[in-house]
Design an enzyme around this catalytic site. Sequence first.
Site, mmCIF file in Angstrom:
data_model
loop_
_atom_site.group_PDB
_atom_site.id
_atom_site.type_symbol
_atom_site.label_atom_id
_atom_site.label_comp_id
_atom_site.label_asym_id
_atom_site.label_seq_id
_atom_site.Cartn_x
_atom_site.Cartn_y
_atom_site.Cartn_z
ATOM 1 N N CYS A 1 0.831 -1.214 0.000
ATOM 2 C CA CYS A 1 0.000 0.000 0.000
ATOM 3 C C CYS A 1 0.860 1.256 0.000
ATOM 4 O O CYS A 1 0.894 1.997 -0.964
ATOM 5 C CB CYS A 1 -0.919 0.006 1.223
ATOM 6 S SG CYS A 1 -2.239 -1.189 1.152
ATOM 7 N N GLU B 1 4.168 1.436 2.099
ATOM 8 C CA GLU B 1 5.271 1.191 3.016
ATOM 9 C C GLU B 1 6.636 1.363 2.338
ATOM 10 O O GLU B 1 6.936 0.631 1.390
ATOM 11 C CB GLU B 1 5.160 -0.214 3.597
ATOM 12 C CG GLU B 1 3.813 -0.520 4.231
ATOM 13 C CD GLU B 1 2.866 -1.301 3.333
ATOM 14 O OE1 GLU B 1 2.092 -0.647 2.585
ATOM 15 O OE2 GLU B 1 2.909 -2.532 3.357
#
Length: 841
Positions: free
Chosen positions: A438, A440
């Site tokens: 997502c 990171e």
Amino acid sequence: MEKFHIANVPKTDRITHLVDNLYAKMPVIESARAKLITESYKATEDEPIITRRAKAFAHILHNIPIIIRDEELIVGSSTLAPRGCQTFPEYSFQWLEDELDTVATRTADPFYIAEETKAELREVHKYWKGKTTSELATSYMAPEAILAIDHNIFTPGNYFYNGVGHVTVKYEEVLAIGYEGIIAKAQKELDECNVGDGDYAKKSRFLEAVIMSCQAVIDYAHRYAELAEQMAYQCQDPTRKQELLQIASNCTRVPAKGARNFYEACQSFWFVQQLIQMESSGHSISPGRFDQYMYPYYKSDMEAGNLTREFAQELMDCIWVKLNDLNKCRDAASAEGFAGYSLFQNLIAGGQNKDGEDVTNDLSFMCIQASMHVHLPAPSLSVRVWNGSPHEFLIKAAELTRTGIGLPAYYNDEVIIPALQNRGLSLADAREYNIIGCVEPQKAGKTEGWHDAAFFNMCRPLEMVFSNGMDKGVKISVQTGDVTEMKTFDEFYEAYKKQMEYFISLLVNADNAIDVAHAERCPLPFLSCMVDDCLKRGKSVQEGGAVYNFTGPQGFGIANMADSLYAIRKLVYEEKKMTMEELKEALAWNYGKGIDAQSAADITTVVMKKLQENGIRVNEQTATAVMTAALGTEPSPEKKARFEEIHKMIEEVPKFGNDIPDVDYFARDVAYTYTKPLQKYMNPRGGHYQAGLYPVSANVPLGGQTGATPDGRYAHTPVADGVSPSAGKDVKGPTAAATSVSRLDHFIVSNGTLFNQKFHPSALAGREGLEKFVALIRGYFDQKGMHMQFNVVDRETLLDAQKHPEKYKHLVVRVAGYSALFTTLSRSLQDDIIRRTEQGF
């Protein structure tokens, strides 16, 4: 700065056909891998686990059915069916066993499964009882941690049931030297081992497993070369015949050896990407800086006149289609949290090199163009932004955003680089970060980040403050006192912090138990051969072989918690417009909406437990009757009027997301209640915990497990996503919302933050709209925000898509840190996207 030559290259008919074929049918669950790994495990029970893993991987690659689909230029498929998936019983199987008859009809991410396949999997599963990572992890967890999971405080289900994934490997090394080169490196380390060394037993077996795994991949590619030759021999179309012969040539060469040209590099890349996910069930295997490691091959071919821009674009488009072919089946509850069949394969373009120079190139633009062509959720395209980013690159990215696909996401070098340095990365490594899954950040080829390690619902510890550590009649937490007797806000806030710290410690316990289980039962020699310094250390990444080791669980509900605590401070303790007793009762009655089905079920559980403790045996129907008689299903008219008045007062209190410094800096402090305690913990691989503030899409299903909150949110409705303001509460425009979010401390949240915004399409119309949009991003990043992502779609379109899904089969929206086809999402998740504030300039 290098001059960019890229121009809009039209999409080919081939890509249209590939996309259409990909989505022609429902995804299918296949059993080939599960049967093959079980066969191998039965034959190797007396061998070291790392050897068993390598032999199983080889057995799978030597025997799994392979296919070359019509018109493909890049080959390699994990299943015969498009978008199909294999299963991974070594991690967990009971959830699938329980759901075999319902997986095709569930609301989120359904899969077709044939009766024959069900029977084959049921037979396979008999072997795995007591042998999975999930079962071992449970045995390592503290009872208190299991209790917290059962009561929905947090969920580590991602790695509890599946592989870890969430990594970017050294694609550039495979492209340069192939697996023959990696085998040579492993053999060199093996030759230098001394049988008298203390670590010889494990190190030598690990290196042998690496060699075995790499050779299996070479053999797998050669199977495709043979298949392509056979198909070419039978093909009557001279154009396709030549394509198949070229595919055969490519697969004979790569990934065994280094790529000699851009086409070979593309094919080599794909085998790496596909087969990492064949080895384990991890997702978020992210291609990372594709535009950097692929560029030398593109540039060399272009300069030599061996490649046209049109063919290079078509090859990339083919890879983009293949990224959507990969799939996995999750349990029904997890499918709700990851809805949209996403594998979160994050590919990022632009940004700096290790020396701090901008390295945006032609391929950076072509990555954006590929997403425009295929118009599919994968890859989860991202772009890096800093003050050296070419303006036209950001305009090109904005053009993609304007299509409504929810891509790309935008990341701020000026925050992420120092945030990673703060976690121990060198400046050179931090400058070369990419994004995993997502949102990171990590350094590719050196990191085992364990990103997305758990979902922590920050609203549930607040419920424990009001209930004094009780939930459904069970003591699940520390008891921080009677909330109605707390005389000051500081006393109340301190109770919340104690609840947070207690549950964070249990989250760490659960994650560490799962971490140990993966190291013991599912080390991954193939993945590990592409991550430094596994070969030199003689350890898999699961055992601590990587240079950088982290665990990154994410908290969500920041806006709800900030607005809740701010309202309590203002209305209860400062202005005294309500008592704590009144607020507690209003929350219990869901602000006058009465006891809904979920709350009634919770109370019934307590009633049954209390009656049984007193020796009264009752069934659920009787307990429900007792509950109804005692409480009714709604409050008295007088009580209801007061609860509604309380709700109205709370709604009028200033909310996070409107550029109100007093509220925003309070939100910053609330975020610290999660981010600061977490970072003091260590994982079994010797690395630190680092916080993330993003929910994927779990804010919807986990909100469904959460009661009413003091920010005015009703029970069992979604909580706020990421660091975004609560849906509909940011009423002063996009720049005000961005300013508020920027006041959080993004530098400490090194596992990533997620900021969603939604725009009406008219806001990005014309060149002027694009310029304003880019200015918004730069303005937010100048204020030290970390990340932004956008939906550009009007409310009416989404509502019509709910009513007539057959008309919107290709409607892609941004969900959380990923995009998905809108019509594949659960109704609750669709509603959450519709509720988000629709902004305009």
